[in-house]
Design a protein around this motif. Structure first.
Motif, PDB file in Angstrom:
ATOM      1  N   TYR A  94       1.060  -1.224   0.072  1.00  0.00           N
ATOM      2  CA  TYR A  94       0.108  -0.121   0.100  1.00  0.00           C
ATOM      3  C   TYR A  94       0.820   1.161  -0.038  1.00  0.00           C
ATOM      4  N   PRO A  95       1.142   1.700  -0.946  1.00  0.00           N
ATOM      5  CA  PRO A  95       1.565   3.368  -1.308  1.00  0.00           C
ATOM      6  C   PRO A  95       1.621   3.894  -0.520  1.00  0.00           C
ATOM      7  N   ALA A  96       0.726   4.713  -0.111  1.00  0.00           N
ATOM      8  CA  ALA A  96      -0.348   5.053   0.279  1.00  0.00           C
ATOM      9  C   ALA A  96       0.306   5.396   2.224  1.00  0.00           C
ATOM     10  N   ALA A  97       0.132   4.474   2.732  1.00  0.00           N
ATOM     11  CA  ALA A  97       0.823   4.364   4.187  1.00  0.00           C
ATOM     12  C   ALA A  97       2.197   4.187   4.258  1.00  0.00           C
ATOM     13  N   LYS A  98       3.131   4.163   3.339  1.00  0.00           N
ATOM     14  CA  LYS A  98       5.149   4.320   3.457  1.00  0.00           C
ATOM     15  C   LYS A  98       4.962   5.846   3.237  1.00  0.00           C
ATOM     16  N   ALA A  99       3.775   6.416   2.170  1.00  0.00           N
ATOM     17  CA  ALA A  99       4.353   8.303   2.390  1.00  0.00           C
ATOM     18  C   ALA A  99       3.671   8.450   3.045  1.00  0.00           C
ATOM     19  N   LEU A 100       2.639   8.531   3.442  1.00  0.00           N
ATOM     20  CA  LEU A 100       2.215   9.191   5.179  1.00  0.00           C
ATOM     21  C   LEU A 100       3.550   9.108   5.834  1.00  0.00           C
ATOM     22  N   LEU A 101       3.728   8.370   6.404  1.00  0.00           N
ATOM     23  CA  LEU A 101       5.335   7.896   7.171  1.00  0.00           C
ATOM     24  C   LEU A 101       6.380   8.767   6.433  1.00  0.00           C
ATOM     25  N   SER A 102       7.012   8.525   5.632  1.00  0.00           N
ATOM     26  CA  SER A 102       8.039   9.444   5.177  1.00  0.00           C
ATOM     27  C   SER A 102       7.450  10.998   5.476  1.00  0.00           C
ATOM     28  N   SER A 103       6.372  11.297   4.989  1.00  0.00           N
ATOM     29  CA  SER A 103       6.081  13.038   5.411  1.00  0.00           C
ATOM     30  C   SER A 103       6.024  13.261   6.689  1.00  0.00           C
TER      31      SER A 103
END
Length: 732
Positions: free
Chosen positions: A260-269
């Protein structure tokens, strides 16, 4: 006409009213951003205005989020560079909200500025919470039904209009994680306890409380704009913060398996944003949000889990017929399915007659509702009055005469044609001519069952998934003679009980079971071939499947699999393709390893029923081969086993709408939600590659992977399913 209007009272307090035209709940549009921007400019420029309140013109709610069509519009407006269009659009939203947040303060001294409060009459989700978060104080009406949160992660994106950055800086990474990473939504009091909103007040005091605060000359500088600001719980380079982010990263990867790309992107943000000044953090958030929006997985999830799901729930495929809301439903059979159907019906305010062969069995079925309500009371979500009202709607009895006046019957007795025929005759001897008869079955042909009815037009299949109160999908099956009124009645009933319907035509196993059985069989077939069971299970999990095929057999029971296999073999004769699967399944049955219910299956279980590891006896009976297949091969076998059946279902007109195929797959058996469903996945990988891969799998593993003619044709034309069969194509 605009979505935002403003009035100013004699005390110099402006009220900005959000009231989206033509919508029951506010959603943000491109024009809405422009309207809000202009009104904020007026507030800041007018010396007679001391401050402002942003509130809603919709009773009981503030806003439901962003109009997702805006995202598509921003892409279109950018032409050949959609990523730039998205990024610029997101940064424009940040500019407007930052203007609200700074409110005219001097950038060097933080002096001056006008207080701006958010007053939430009720539900505030997505952008409906992100706008309040940029205000200086959030007031929420004491409305227990209201939901406050940022649920974007549930549909494949993340809060990208400042919600991620502001909430993590307000609560700290640990405090914000349930709201950001799980999409948790709270009622106003719990939202205040979590630190999301600042005050909860009686609904009739909402605006007066906000106004009093605006006039109190409050300090409006946000903590992150103060020089001494430190992130609650510690930033990534702080010892405590470091541990938080390490743990969060492990948790995210454990839950999402990296698909799920969104979870990783959120944490990176959050991680990257925490190490830079606030305005730079907003830019980082915008970049990651753009990255997610450009990912085909996120687009597919939004389409299936939001756009398509909502369309189906609103009756996208409902035939023309008068309103068919159910007033009184008869449920025949008080076992697990019947008890669950009674529960959801009574919770929807429908009068229920629950019938079984003995009063003891009927009462036991009703007790399921009692236990559910008692759990609600223990969590303070259900009152005694609510419990009494719901239970009063269920009449548990053995008397078929009690069915008089029912406008819908849902029969949920044992899966046997003879038993169901006997019940049908008993029911129709009592009910009126207009009563619709629905049979709950997962495998028996509806057209065959309808032969026992005195009116096949009013006979329909309704396949509930277990447990009924938790599973969101209901599969409605049309027999060869089922009429439009019966379909409309079933759809309206499903809407009343707050489930998502799909409508399919009558063929063996319908749609859901038709696709899930090959997934299970492929997993079992690989065990017989000597593929490591752990490789099979982990390959499925890494695809985003909630359960591996072997665990799924344990949950549904081995004996059910044996029963389905015997019935299918009897029906198909020499054409039956799954003899290798039966060898393993029947052996497990003979070993009395029936799954979780017997504390023994493909997995081992302790005395309390807790699942342990894979059963060692499996490896003894079917030793692992020396050469193991690579992960991708195992995953493709599992994915194509399901997906090709979905294509065949469309080809054979079992499915009439690919939206139902995608939504049904995700909600019915958890088909890799990141993909958007089988048809979205095929569009993602492309029909030419899919056909080529099917040819390779067919050559290596057999005819079950043979490319369907429809897919072969689409591959030759390089077509996409949604462009050929989607609602836009149908409209054209």
């Amino acid at each position: 006409m605009t979505d935002f209007t403003m009035t100013t009272d004699a005390d110099g307090v402006a009220t900005i009213l959000w009231d989206t035209i033509g919508k029951s709940m506010n959603v943000m549009t491109l024009q809405g951003w422009d309207d809000l921007d202009a009104l904020v400019d007026q507030v800041l420029a007018d010396d007679t205005i001391k401050g402002a309140i942003i509130t809603s013109g919709k009773p009981g709610s503030f806003a439901g989020g962003m109009d997702l069509k805006v995202i598509a519009k921003m892409k279109e407006m950018a032409g050949d560079n959609p990523a730039k269009g998205l990024f610029d659009g997101i940064m424009n939203a940040h500019r407007i909200m930052r203007k609200i947040e700074r409110a005219g303060m001097d950038p060097k001294t933080n002096k001056g500025g006008k207080p701006i409060a958010a007053a939430l009459p009720g539900t505030a989700l997505g952008i409906g919470l992100e706008i309040p978060l940029c205000c200086h104080r959030i007031f929420a009406a004491d409305n227990p039904k209201a939901k406050i949160g940022l649920p974007e992660i549930l549909i494949g994106i993340f809060p990208g209009a400042g919600g991620t950055t502001r909430l993590s800086r307000k609560l700290g990474a640990m405090g914000a994680s349930p709201l950001l990473l799980e999409g948790k939504m709270n009622d106003p009091k719990k939202a205040m306890a979590a630190g999301v909103v600042d005050e909860v007040v009686p609904a009739d005091e909402l605006l007066s409380a906000a106004k009093a605060w605006v006039l109190s000359e409050p300090n409006i500088v946000k903590p992150w704009d103060e020089k001494a600001y430190k992130m609650p719980g510690g930033a990534p380079y702080h010892p405590a913060g470091f541990m938080t982010f390490v743990g969060a990263s492990a948790m995210v990867n454990g839950k999402t398996q990296g698909v799920y790309p969104a979870a990783k992107a959120l944490l990176s943000s959050v991680y990257e944003g925490a190490m830079v000044p606030f305005d730079t953090a907003l830019k980082i958030e915008a970049r990651w949000f753009t990255n997610v929006l450009m990912n085909p997985s996120s687009s597919a999830m939004i389409r299936s889990l939001f756009v398509n799901k909502e369309a189906l729930e609103k009756g996208a495929n409902r035939p023309e017929a008068p309103d068919q809301n159910v007033k009184k439903v008869g449920v025949i059979g008080a076992g697990m399915m019947g008890a669950g159907i009674s529960l959801v019906s009574a919770l929807a305010g429908i009068e229920v007659v629950l019938i079984d062969s003995t009063q003891e069995a009927a009462d036991k079925g009703k007790s399921y509702t009692t236990a559910h309500l008692d759990r609600g009371m223990s969590r303070k979500k259900v009152t005694q009055e609510k419990k009494d009202a719901v239970l009063s709607l269920i009449n548990a009895t053995t008397d078929y005469e009690a069915l008089k006046g029912c406008d819908l019957i849902v029969e949920a007795v044992f899966e046997d044609v003879g038993v169901k025929a006997d019940v049908t005759a008993k029911v129709q001897a009592v009910t009126g001519a207009d009563c619709i008869f629905a049979t709950n079955t997962s495998t028996l042909p509806i057209t065959e069952l309808a032969k026992a009815s005195n009116d096949a037009e009013k006979f329909i299949g309704i396949h509930f998934f277990s447990p009924v109160d938790k599973m969101l999908l209901v599969e409605i099956i049309k027999g060869k003679q089922t009429g439009d009124v019966a379909v409309a009645k079933a759809l309206d009933f499903v809407r009343q009980i707050k489930k998502t319907p799909i409508v399919v035509n009558d063929e063996r196993f319908f749609y859901a079971n038709r696709c899930i059985i090959p997934y299970i069989n492929e997993g079992i077939r690989m065990v017989k071939e000597g593929v490591e069971p752990a490789l099979i299970e982990h390959a499925a999990k890494l695809l985003g499947m909630p359960l591996g095929p072997l665990q799924l057999v344990d949950e549904t029971s081995v004996d059910l699999g044996v029963k389905i296999a015997k019935a299918t073999r009897a029906a198909m004769g020499d054409a039956y393709p799954d003899g290798e699967v039966d060898e393993v399944l029947f052996w497990m049955f003979d070993e009395k390893r029936l799954g979780r219910k017997s504390n023994a299956g493909f997995y081992s279980y302790d005395d309390k029923g807790k699942r342990g590891g894979l059963w060692e006896g499996l490896a003894a009976q079917y030793p692992a081969a020396y050469d193991q297949p690579d992960l991708i091969t195992v995953q493709h076998r599992l994915m194509f086993a399901q997906t090709l059946e979905a294509v065949r279902a469309l080809e054979e007109n079992v499915l009439e709408d690919i939206r139902e195929g995608d939504v049904g797959a995700i909600l019915g058996w958890g088909f890799a939600p990141w993909s958007g469903g089988p048809f979205s996945w095929l569009d993602m990988i492309g029909a030419p590659y899919a056909a080529e891969r099917c040819d390779e799998l067919t050559a290596q593993f057999g005819e079950r992977f043979k490319t369907p003619e429809l897919l072969r044709e689409m591959a030759a034309k390089n077509q996409e399913f949604y462009k050929r069969f989607g609602p836009t194509a149908a409209a054209a």
